[in-house]
Design a protein around this motif. Structure first.
Motif, mmCIF file in Angstrom:
data_model
loop_
_atom_site.group_PDB
_atom_site.id
_atom_site.type_symbol
_atom_site.label_atom_id
_atom_site.label_comp_id
_atom_site.label_asym_id
_atom_site.label_seq_id
_atom_site.Cartn_x
_atom_site.Cartn_y
_atom_site.Cartn_z
ATOM 1 N N ARG A 115 -13.986 -63.564 79.925
ATOM 2 C CA ARG A 115 -13.525 -64.881 79.468
ATOM 3 C C ARG A 115 -14.521 -65.970 79.858
ATOM 4 N N ARG B 75 -9.335 -69.148 74.117
ATOM 5 C CA ARG B 75 -9.614 -68.732 75.487
ATOM 6 C C ARG B 75 -8.420 -67.991 76.090
ATOM 7 N N PHE C 42 -16.450 -68.347 77.135
ATOM 8 C CA PHE C 42 -16.060 -69.755 77.034
ATOM 9 C C PHE C 42 -16.650 -70.636 78.123
#
Length: 353
Positions: free
Chosen positions: A238, A226, A242
């Motif tokens: 991002r 991440r 994630f």
């Protein structure tokens, strides 16, 4: 012969699974005190539909898993396969209440990370029996093929993005290789197996003794991945990759806890689907499609520089689809090319570890 004896019995398939990391399907308050069959069914349904989308079969989900409402003037359909779970040999596994790295400098979006929170899950053996109702032979083979790939390379149940849901079994179901004749054009407006990637990271050391340490090791790998998507302007990307509760994103990437292979070897899995949402759902969909190859290269590179936990990695098995030959890609996932790993996991089942 009496008429009842002349009735052909439907074909059934029985799989005896064993958890390598705890199995979790939520529940009241997301506590996880028992296995909910609907959660497992949803996991199998989702993964088998990834396979169907890869070969361009838009009707697989309705034919096999049925529908509960009328959509586009289509009739309601029942499932053409029955599932029965025997969970009597599972036992409750207390998970760490909270996992927080002892690393004060590690932050997320300028806010100190509060850690990961767990309740309980289940560990041990679980038996799945699938019985044909009116499913076609083609769909039956596709379903078994999806089961094999999911067990060998992916995860089952919920919270698999945070370490849970790796299972194995002593004997995989027999299935015919995928024929090119059943291939159509892959569906591009929904998640598909041809957009998946799978990685198994092996370590030349035993899995940590405590479950807390095994889960924490996987979470450190996840945090490392991440952290590689923190360039300026990458917040939405991002979050898409994630997950993020504030933006209500699910995670596209799953990272397992560390699990044992032998007394002196261990592994963890990283896998995902890009994109993992339908085209109409989010504006970022087109960005993921256009940048997919670049994102995958960044993930693969990040795995090479990941933390030395539980020890320095031995090697990585990385698998990404070749869109030039999807049938070959799927059949490679189906094959036990990783025979050594399967043999090691059988030792786990038999109680050697």
């Amino acid at each position: 012969m009496p008429p009842l004896q002349q009735i052909k019995q439907p074909e059934s398939l029985t799989l005896h699974l064993k958890t390598l990391t705890p199995l979790y399907t939520g529940g009241i308050g997301q506590y996880g005190e028992q296995i909910h069959p609907s959660g497992l069914l949803g996991s199998l349904r989702h993964f088998s539909c990834l396979l169907a989308a890869a070969i361009g079969d838009s009707g697989f989900e309705t034919r096999v898993w049925g529908t509960t409402t009328q959509e586009n003037h289509q009739n309601v359909h029942a499932k053409t396969v029955a599932l029965r779970w025997d969970v009597s040999r599972l036992e409750t596994q207390q998970l760490p209440e909270r996992v927080l790295f002892n690393q004060l400098s590690w932050q997320d979006d300028q806010h100190q990370h509060r850690g990961w929170f767990y309740n309980v899950a289940q560990k041990g053996s679980i038996t799945l029996t699938l019985t044909q109702r009116s499913i076609s032979e083609t769909d039956w083979q596709l379903l078994k093929l999806a089961l094999r790939i999911q067990i060998i390379h992916a995860t089952l149940g919920a919270k698999d993005q945070f370490g849970l849901g790796v299972v194995t079994l002593d004997k995989l179901p027999d299935v015919k290789p995928l024929s090119k004749e059943v291939l159509g054009e892959s569906l591009t407006d929904q998640p598909s197996l041809h957009n998946a990637f799978f990685a198994e990271i092996r370590f030349p050391c035993a899995a940590p003794d405590s479950l807390h340490q095994r889960i924490e090791a996987g979470l450190r790998w996840r945090a490392h991945l991440r952290g590689k998507f923190r360039q300026a302007g990458e917040t939405e990307l991002r979050h898409y990759l994630f997950g993020d509760l504030r933006d209500k994103w699910g995670s596209a990437i799953n990272v397992s806890a560390v699990y044992p292979l032998t007394q002196n070897e261990s592994a963890l899995r990283v896998w995902g689907v890009l994109p993992h949402t339908r085209k109409k759902s989010f504006k970022i969909f087109n960005q993921i499609v256009s940048q997919r190859e670049q994102i995958l290269r960044r993930i693969e590179t990040a795995l090479d520089t990941a933390p030395k936990t539980p020890c320095t990695k031995e090697h990585i098995n990385w698998k990404v689809c070749s869109t030039e030959n999807i049938a070959n890609w799927i059949n490679q996932l189906n094959l036990l090319s990783n025979q050594t790993t399967v043999q090691r996991q059988r030792k786990v089942i038999r109680g050697i570890i």
